[in-house]
Design an enzyme around this catalytic site. Structure first.
Site, short mmCIF file in Angstrom:
data_model
loop_
_atom_site.label_atom_id
_atom_site.label_comp_id
_atom_site.label_asym_id
_atom_site.label_seq_id
_atom_site.Cartn_x
_atom_site.Cartn_y
_atom_site.Cartn_z
N GLY A 201 5.65 89.35 124.14
CA GLY A 201 4.84 89.12 125.33
C GLY A 201 5.25 90.07 126.44
N CYS A 202 5.13 89.62 127.64
CA CYS A 202 5.47 90.41 128.82
C CYS A 202 6.91 90.91 128.73
CB CYS A 202 5.29 89.54 130.06
SG CYS A 202 6.04 90.18 131.56
N PHE A 203 7.12 92.22 128.87
CA PHE A 203 8.48 92.73 128.73
C PHE A 203 9.39 92.30 129.87
CE2 PHE A 203 6.65 97.28 129.65
CZ PHE A 203 6.41 96.99 131.00
#
Length: 176
Positions: free
Chosen positions: A10-12
């Site tokens: 997902g979002c880093f």
């Protein structure tokens, strides 16, 4: 001697925040992997047309945390059952994926997914993809939670639950 692993969950910003707190991890770099565009920008990757995943490259001491344990933390701190999304982040750029750097890492990734599936009813959609060119994300994405993320409502809503999950489920793998 340190090793590296590349994972996408997902979002880093969220994944980076978790792994900065893991024992044996000496560096975490946010970046892009798995796509077809050279030197992609954040805006391009967020658009979902480059094929890249938001990912992190983790540098770790295998004597402090094994690759198997690192993959277990990865699978245990995001939702590996969501196809091409994590929460409100939707698209292939937010896929759950492991990018092994060699055949040993590939075997460890397969074993980690098998372990997770055995413990959770076999629903992981995490892919194992060939590691392609790694592109570091722009500077302002690095160590995001420690800086801008503390003031970002999205990060305030998503990162603390992941850190709590880390502390609860992997107590012995959290930095003091």
């Amino acid at each position: 001697m340190s090793e590296q692993a590349i994972i996408a969950g997902g979002c880093f910003w969220c994944t980076e925040a978790v792994f900065r707190d893991v024992v044996g991890v000496s560096a975490v770099e946010s970046g892009y992997i798995g796509g077809t565009v050279a030197n992609p920008t954040y805006k391009q990757v967020c658009g979902g047309d480059t094929g890249h995943a938001e990912a992190i490259r983790v540098t770790f001491d295998p004597h402090a945390i094994s690759l198997a344990e690192l993959y277990d933390v990865f699978l245990g701190t995001h939702d590996p059952t969501q196809l091409n999304r994590q929460g409100n982040d939707v698209g292939t750029q937010y896929r759950s994926a492991i990018f092994p750097l060699d055949e040993t890492q590939r075997a460890e990734a397969e074993a980690a997914i098998d372990r997770w599936n055995a413990e959770h009813g076999g629903n992981a959609v995490t892919t194992i993809e060939d590691a392609s060119q790694w592109y570091p994300a722009e500077d302002y994405h690095q160590e995001y939670w420690e800086g801008e993320g503390q003031r970002n409502p999205y990060c305030q809503a998503t990162i603390p639950p992941k850190l709590l999950k880390l502390r609860k489920s992997f107590r012995n793998k959290v930095k003091a």
